[in-house]
Every structure is written in structure tokens, then in C-alpha cells.
Write a protein that holds these residues in place. Structure first.
Motif, mmCIF file in Angstrom:
data_model
loop_
_atom_site.group_PDB
_atom_site.id
_atom_site.type_symbol
_atom_site.label_atom_id
_atom_site.label_comp_id
_atom_site.label_asym_id
_atom_site.label_seq_id
_atom_site.Cartn_x
_atom_site.Cartn_y
_atom_site.Cartn_z
ATOM 1 N N SER A 1 0.842 -1.190 0.000
ATOM 2 C CA SER A 1 0.000 0.000 0.000
ATOM 3 C C SER A 1 0.877 1.240 0.000
ATOM 4 O O SER A 1 1.954 1.265 0.585
ATOM 5 N N VAL B 1 -5.027 0.429 7.443
ATOM 6 C CA VAL B 1 -4.895 -0.209 6.138
ATOM 7 C C VAL B 1 -5.595 -1.566 6.210
ATOM 8 O O VAL B 1 -5.235 -2.419 7.022
ATOM 9 N N ALA C 1 -5.139 0.862 -2.550
ATOM 10 C CA ALA C 1 -3.746 0.569 -2.193
ATOM 11 C C ALA C 1 -2.732 1.343 -3.020
ATOM 12 O O ALA C 1 -1.813 1.957 -2.475
ATOM 13 N N GLY D 1 -5.324 -3.501 1.223
ATOM 14 C CA GLY D 1 -4.450 -2.362 1.009
ATOM 15 C C GLY D 1 -5.138 -1.012 1.018
ATOM 16 O O GLY D 1 -4.473 0.023 0.930
#
Length: 443
Positions: free
Chosen positions: A340, A385, A353, A389
Motif C-alpha cells: 500500500s 490499512v 492501495a 491495502g
């Protein structure tokens, strides 16, 4: 006469037909043997208390025969019709597909539901004035706290970089010193006779000892419960990147340290741009080559100031690649990828991401559902996160430094360095430039 007989014959024939086998009745909505079909659900995301509606057919009408889970967490089913189910999403269920069971028959949704986490930030410990003092929460002083870890009793231990000490923070926020002295230096010993120089990384071992990444001494130290500090590997006179035994291995400003389930100590050898391992009295290089940015097989990959690493439940390793401004992932088969963030580009942006942006991510904590909690150092905020991602900001206002308590972006931080999760899923953050420890209550 014939005109009379013909209608009678037709009537008798019709009656005979009606006495034969009739078509099968339509199965009742509460019965039938057809498996459930799940065609969709809405909304696709939501916060605590969200009502989710599932569309499809063959659901029946009996709540007792229907169960729904998201990420293995059970929902509360409110109502069931043969084509729609209404349920309350479980608290903190993360990102996961729906698993619907009707009359023992199971079906999984094509899409995943995304739980939208919220956080309220509150004060926990620290006077807010830099310096050194033990004592009650509002009285104690820190000299720029970095990484922090919590034991099973809720007691935290923090690397106090500026004071060259390891501090102990009780469940009520009061603080004491375990080892180290403000003068700094390099010396094994006990209590204030033990000297470190800018301790950054910290990790609790099952035996109660603490591994410390002694940053400016280029060493890994071990601190025992009685306050005795010993050197495990490295030292101020051994700057380098050599693998080998404990007396010959070299480091260059190690940062994060983490134990895995086998007892192996993983080390972010930050300035070397390497991920190292210490096991069976031997230091080896696991991933990385020269500082930079590159994905690929372990030793072909490149990192730039990797600062912290952690593991998920599936054997993946996640790395806060600080100066590449992204989160990297090492899969069990040894491939390094960008998980990410936008590599090599500092910035602030939530989203998918590959579109999200960080500015020097420096710490990662991972919960059981695979969510990553990331200290975004120069954006002065805490990011979340998801396992795919996708990035959101959990607390703080991206790019804005300050000090304030409250929900979401109303809370302000200044260079949050370390964090740790408690058993209830609350996140404790070392708000380093504010000289405090903050608590994030996550829902």
C-alpha cells in the motif's frame, strides 16, 4: 338423444382426469430443499450498528434457520423473508465476505463488506513537557518516546530515545525507569549503570525480558526483569552489515525488532536497508540488498530506511518502508511487493492501495482480522490499512500537527512514533513531539 350423451361423456372424462395425479405443490417459503442464493447486499460498507440487507431467494421465513457471519463474526438477524434478510453487522468486523447459512446450506457473497472503523483519542500519560521525571501521569516527563509494547497484564514498556532509557508505564499511566541513564553511552549493567544511546525499537519476550534496538550503538541489547542490560550482538565499534555469530555480526542504526512464534528475532537494520534475523546465536540477512526501492525475490528487493515490521495470521511480513513512503509485504514464498502507498513519493491521500499516500510510515500493528494500524509520522496521524491495502485515516488530520483530543480528525498529533494494541483492540500511541502517550478507543 345423441346431443345429450355427448356433453355427459365430456363431463365424465373431465372428472376422471381430475382424479389423476395433481402437480406437485409449490414448496412453502419456510421449507423446500433448494440451497439459498445470495445475489447481493447493501450497503457495501458501514460503521457500528449498520443494518445490512441481503438479497436473493430461498431464504425461508424462519429466523431460527438462518445465520449470517462476516469475517467469522456472527450478525444479529432481525428479519427474514424468502428474498431478503435484514441484519446488524458485528462490531469491528473488518473487511470480509458474507457467509449465509439457511437450513444447514451455506453460500458466500461475491463481494466483501467493509467495516468503517472510528476512533476517539484521549489522554493517557505524560506531562507534555520534555525532560525526565518518573511518577504520576500528569507529572512524568519523557524525552521523545519511540516504540512501545504491552504485556499480558496491560503494562507498557517504551523506548525513551531522548533520555536513553527504557521506561515502564503502568495501567494507570504512572511511569518508572527500568534501565538507562540520561547521559547515554554503551555499557552493560543494571539500572542506571546500564547505558544505551538512542534506544528506538523494543520487543517483549515470553520470559519477561526486553529486546532493544540500540540505534546509535548499532547493537541489539537484552534487558532482563531485574533491570540488567546485556549486549546480544553488534556494538558502537562494529558498524557494518556483516552476518555471522553474535561477536562478529554488524548493524547500522537498527530500528524495529520483532519476535515471531518460533522465537526468531527479526530486525529492521534501517540504514543498511536490510531485514535481518537472529536465531540460534547467528545473524543472517533475510531480505534487501542496497538502500533503494525494488520489488522481487528476497535479496533482489530494496528498502529505504525500513523502520518496523510485523506479521499477520497468514505468515505474511509487513514492513513500514519509511523513506519509500509505503508499506511493503513479504509473502511466505519470499516475494517482496508493495502492499500500500505510492512508492518513493511522500504525500497524504486515503484510498485504494496503489493510490494512497504516506509520509514516512514508521510503525505497524496488526489485529487478528488482518487490519494494519500505521503511524504516519510526518502526516501526524494514524492510518488504518485493510487487508486489501485500502487506506483510511483513523485519527488525526493529515498533514496538520498539534495537540487535541477527540474523535477522528478532531484529534491532533505531532510526530506519532510508536503504537501497541491492547487485548480489547484499543491502540496506545507514543505522541513523541507532544511528549505524551495517547489512547485511541476504536469502534
Amino acid at each position: 338423444m345423441r346431443a345429450f350423451i355427448l356433453p355427459v361423456v365430456i363431463i365424465v372424462f373431465a372428472v376422471c382426469l381430475s382424479c389423476g395425479d395433481s402437480p406437485q405443490p409449490t414448496p412453502p417459503a419456510t421449507g423446500g430443499n433448494e440451497p439459498p442464493e445470495l445475489t447481493g447486499f447493501s450497503p457495501l460498507s458501514g460503521k457500528k450498528g449498520t443494518i445490512i440487507k441481503i438479497q436473493g431467494r430461498h431464504f425461508g421465513t424462519d429466523n431460527a434457520k438462518v445465520s449470517l457471519q462476516i469475517n467469522g463474526l456472527k450478525t444479529i438477524v432481525n428479519a427474514v423473508s424468502d428474498t431478503e434478510i435484514s441484519a446488524v453487522v458485528p462490531d469491528k468486523c473488518g473487511l470480509g465476505k458474507l457467509i449465509l447459512t439457511v437450513n444447514g446450506k451455506e453460500v458466500t457473497s461475491a463481494a466483501a463488506f467493509r467495516y468503517l472503523y472510528t476512533a476517539t483519542t484521549s489522554y493517557f500519560s505524560g506531562s507534555g513537557v520534555g525532560g525526565y521525571e518518573d511518577g504520576a501521569p500528569l507529572k512524568c516527563k519523557f524525552g521523545t518516546l519511540y516504540n512501545i509494547e504491552m504485556d499480558s497484564k496491560g503494562v507498557m514498556f517504551a523506548a525513551d530515545l531522548g533520555n536513553c532509557m527504557v521506561r515502564r508505564i503502568e495501567t494507570d499511566g504512572s511511569t518508572s525507569t527500568v534501565a538507562g541513564a540520561a547521559s547515554g553511552g554503551f555499557k552493560d549493567g543494571k539500572g542506571n549503570q546500564a547505558l544505551m544511546k538512542f534506544p528506538i525499537g523494543i520487543e517483549l519476550a515470553p520470559d519477561g525480558s526486553i529486546f532493544v534496538a540500540d540505534h546509535e550503538n548499532h547493537a541489539i541489547r537484552q534487558l532482563f526483569p531485574d533491570g540488567t542490560l546485556t549486549t546480544v550482538a553488534g556494538g558502537p565499534d562494529r558498524l557494518g552489515s556483516a552476518d555471522g555469530g553474535l561477536t562478529s555480526a554488524q548493524f547500522n542504526q537498527p530500528y524495529g525488532v520483532k519476535l515471531d512464534k518460533t522465537g526468531t528475532l527479526w530486525i529492521c537494520d534501517t540504514k543498511n536497508g536490510l531485514i535481518r534475523k537472529l536465531a540460534n546465536s547467528l545473524v543472517t540477512t533475510f531480505a534487501g540488498s542496497t538502500p533503494g526501492y525494488a520489488n522481487g525475490k528476497l535479496r533482489d528487493a530494496k528498502f529505504y530506511m525500513p523502520s518496523y515490521l510485523n506479521f499477520d495470521e497468514n505468515g505474511n511480513t509487513f514492513i513500514a518502508d519509511k523513506h519509500n513512503h509505503c508499506i511493503r509485504k513479504i509473502s511466505p514464498d519470499g516475494m517482496v511487493t508493495t502492499f500500500s502507498g505510492t512508492p518513493t513519493q511522500a504525500g497524504y491521500r486515503d484510498g485504494e492501495a496503489g493510490q494512497a499516500m504516506f509520509n514516512q510510515p514508521c510503525n505497524i500493528q496488526i489485529d487478528k482480522l488482518g487490519n494494519l494500524y500505521v503511524n504516519d509520522l510526518w502526516n501526524h496521524c494514524i492510518r488504518l490499512v485493510y487487508p486489501d491495502g485500502f487506506v483510511t485515516t483513523l485519527a488525526g488530520k493529515g498533514g496538520t500537527e498539534g495537540y487535541n483530543e477527540g474523535p477522528g480528525e478532531n484529534a491532533l498529533f505531532k510526530h506519532p512514533q510508536g503504537c501497541t494494541l491492547d487485548k480489547d483492540g484499543n491502540l496506545f500511541v507514543t505522541d513523541s513531539a507532544n511528549q505524551r502517550i495517547r489512547k485511541l478507543t476504536i469502534e
